[in-house]
Scaffold this active site. Sequence first.
Site, PDB file in Angstrom:
ATOM      1  N   ASN A 164       0.896  -1.117   0.268  1.00 38.39           N
ATOM      2  CA  ASN A 164       0.156  -0.013  -0.173  1.00 38.39           C
ATOM      3  C   ASN A 164       1.088   1.189  -0.004  1.00 38.39           C
ATOM      4  OD1 ASN A 164       0.503   0.731   2.858  1.00 38.39           O
ATOM      5  ND2 ASN A 164      -0.510  -1.149   3.226  1.00 38.39           N
ATOM      6  N   PRO A 196      -3.411 -11.486  10.713  1.00 34.97           N
ATOM      7  CA  PRO A 196      -3.692 -11.239  12.175  1.00 34.97           C
ATOM      8  C   PRO A 196      -3.917  -9.697  12.052  1.00 34.97           C
ATOM      9  CG  PRO A 196      -1.422 -11.763  11.777  1.00 34.97           C
ATOM     10  CD  PRO A 196      -2.147 -12.106  10.488  1.00 34.97           C
ATOM     11  N   ASP A 197      -4.498  -9.213  13.023  1.00 31.59           N
ATOM     12  CA  ASP A 197      -4.882  -7.732  13.207  1.00 31.59           C
ATOM     13  C   ASP A 197      -4.058  -7.631  14.673  1.00 31.59           C
ATOM     14  OD1 ASP A 197      -5.743  -5.299  14.296  1.00 31.59           O
ATOM     15  OD2 ASP A 197      -7.480  -5.401  13.235  1.00 31.59           O
ATOM     16  N   ILE A 198      -2.976  -7.007  14.290  1.00 33.10           N
ATOM     17  CA  ILE A 198      -1.984  -6.860  15.483  1.00 33.10           C
ATOM     18  C   ILE A 198      -2.505  -5.884  16.458  1.00 33.10           C
ATOM     19  CG2 ILE A 198       0.632  -6.090  15.937  1.00 33.10           C
ATOM     20  CD1 ILE A 198       1.048  -6.603  12.600  1.00 33.10           C
ATOM     21  N   LYS A 235     -14.515   1.376  15.364  1.00 30.62           N
ATOM     22  CA  LYS A 235     -13.304   0.660  15.393  1.00 30.62           C
ATOM     23  C   LYS A 235     -12.423   0.558  16.890  1.00 30.62           C
ATOM     24  CE  LYS A 235     -10.944   0.952  11.532  1.00 30.62           C
ATOM     25  NZ  LYS A 235     -10.348   1.665  10.555  1.00 30.62           N
ATOM     26  N   LYS A 246     -11.827  -3.176  18.314  1.00 26.40           N
ATOM     27  CA  LYS A 246     -10.446  -3.772  18.696  1.00 26.40           C
ATOM     28  C   LYS A 246      -9.831  -3.668  20.154  1.00 26.40           C
ATOM     29  CE  LYS A 246      -8.805  -2.702  14.034  1.00 26.40           C
ATOM     30  NZ  LYS A 246      -7.917  -2.738  13.239  1.00 26.40           N
TER      31      LYS A 246
HETATM   32  O1  C5P Z   1      -8.874  -1.915  10.624  1.00 28.31           O
HETATM   33  P1  C5P Z   1      -7.850  -0.787  10.151  1.00 28.31           P
HETATM   34  O2  C5P Z   1      -6.772  -1.243   9.472  1.00 28.31           O
HETATM   35  O3  C5P Z   1      -8.650   0.389   9.657  1.00 28.31           O
HETATM   36  O4  C5P Z   1      -7.185  -0.282  11.593  1.00 28.31           O
HETATM   37  C1  C5P Z   1      -6.200   0.466  11.852  1.00 28.31           C
HETATM   38  C2  C5P Z   1      -5.456   0.340  13.139  1.00 28.31           C
HETATM   39  O5  C5P Z   1      -5.334  -1.085  13.188  1.00 28.31           O
HETATM   40  C3  C5P Z   1      -3.795   0.956  12.786  1.00 28.31           C
HETATM   41  O6  C5P Z   1      -3.512   1.227  14.170  1.00 28.31           O
HETATM   42  C4  C5P Z   1      -3.180  -0.444  12.327  1.00 28.31           C
HETATM   43  O7  C5P Z   1      -1.958  -0.231  12.586  1.00 28.31           O
HETATM   44  C5  C5P Z   1      -3.916  -1.555  13.169  1.00 28.31           C
HETATM   45  N1  C5P Z   1      -3.787  -2.728  12.348  1.00 28.31           N
HETATM   46  C6  C5P Z   1      -2.986  -3.799  12.853  1.00 28.31           C
HETATM   47  N2  C5P Z   1      -3.080  -5.003  12.032  1.00 28.31           N
HETATM   48  C7  C5P Z   1      -3.860  -5.030  11.175  1.00 28.31           C
HETATM   49  C8  C5P Z   1      -4.695  -4.146  10.708  1.00 28.31           C
HETATM   50  C9  C5P Z   1      -4.591  -2.867  11.408  1.00 28.31           C
HETATM   51  O8  C5P Z   1      -2.149  -3.427  13.606  1.00 28.31           O
HETATM   52  N3  C5P Z   1      -3.787  -6.264  10.612  1.00 28.31           N
END
Ligand code: C5P
Length: 397
Positions: free
Chosen positions: A208, A303-305, A337, A341
């Site tokens: 991106n 994974p969503d970190i 969000k 999260k």
């Molecule tokens: O869901 P979205 O991508 O909009 O969320 C943005 C936030 O989540 C940012 O702080 C980004 O660094 C974190 N993020 C993450 N891992 C992912 C996707 C987003 O830590 N896989």
Amino acid sequence: MLAGKRILLIIGGGIAAFKSLDLIRRLRDQGATVTPVLTKAAEEFVTPLSVSALAAEKVYRDLFDLTDEAEMGHIELSRAADLVVVAPATADLMAKMAGGHANDLASTLLMATDKRVLIAPSMNVRMWEHPATQRNLATLTGDGVLVVGPDEGAMACGEFGPGRMAEVPQIIDAVGAALADGPLKGRHVIVTSGPTHEPIDPVRYIANRSSGAQGTALARALAGLGAHVTFVTGPADMPPPAGVKVVRVQTARQMLEAVQGALPADAAVFAAAVADWRVANAADSKMKKTKTGLPVLEFAENPDILATVSQMETGRPGLVVGFAAETDDVIAHATAKRDRKGCDWIVANDVSPETGIMGGSENAVTLISDAGADSWPRMGKDQVANRIAQLIAEALA
Ligand code: C5P
């Protein structure tokens, strides 16, 4: 800024040693005392007399100089300083440090010190890129050694590339950050930054447009307030800030692993633009054009970190900050969000193309916390970073 600070400056034998003369002057201008140490090779580039004159201090050159040992032994010399700076740090000095050698004054001081060490590497581009140097660099950063530079540019040897020693103002900034006695002293903060690259095959990837500007500014601001920062970065457009521990990753999964490996932390700031999906059917070898048809990519969710760390049951950082780049209904989406999260704060911004924020130098953000939504005027990404860092310091106080 550096008033009363004592710097032990080890000058290695490289052409950039001439810049170290200016470094001594600038450090002294800022109020620091500089105790210079010259390696044997450094004496081929700068003379002990000029170094001593600029530092207004004795120059230390030899481990076995009995006068020196009688006055001040090497152990004491290495510990009397507030910070040890190695500039230029040659490939050889880096190798000695990484290998734990102690066979001359400089390497012995580096082994004996109990203070932080900041190195400013300087060498030919091929020497810098050599796997041995890169291996040593990884070892040194893993040992907690701070690194500033090198810069990319024309070299004394006529080649071009990374390897030039960082400029003096950059080194001074890194020294300031390393010595910072700010409100975040003793605190560990993890910052993620940049894009991730998700491979399609060994040569192609999905990415991106994140430049890493906001994450880099945040890491710099936090380090400036005295935090020990672990900077986990994807392949960004800009060099990491000085004075932080850098962990480079490519993919989202590597980023998660790096963040988990860096815990525990007092705070974590997730500014990376992590790819939501990776290619599930990535090829092990380069995909070929065939007459039988076009490739079809299948995706798997990454994974969503931010969510993973926010929802940790034990060992969760005291403060978890996420970012939300939105194009419409910014505050409503970002608030949802934050709840989804489980992070403490969300820094929301409008990245619609007409704002020019993505890839630009300014940002207009709204900070969403338990206290509600606080919209800040449009300002530079550095200012946004300083303000967030300040608020983090207040929250952790
Ligand atoms: O869901 P979205 O991508 O909009 O969320 C943005 C936030 O989540 C940012 O702080 C980004 O660094 C974190 N993020 C993450 N891992 C992912 C996707 C987003 O830590 N896989």
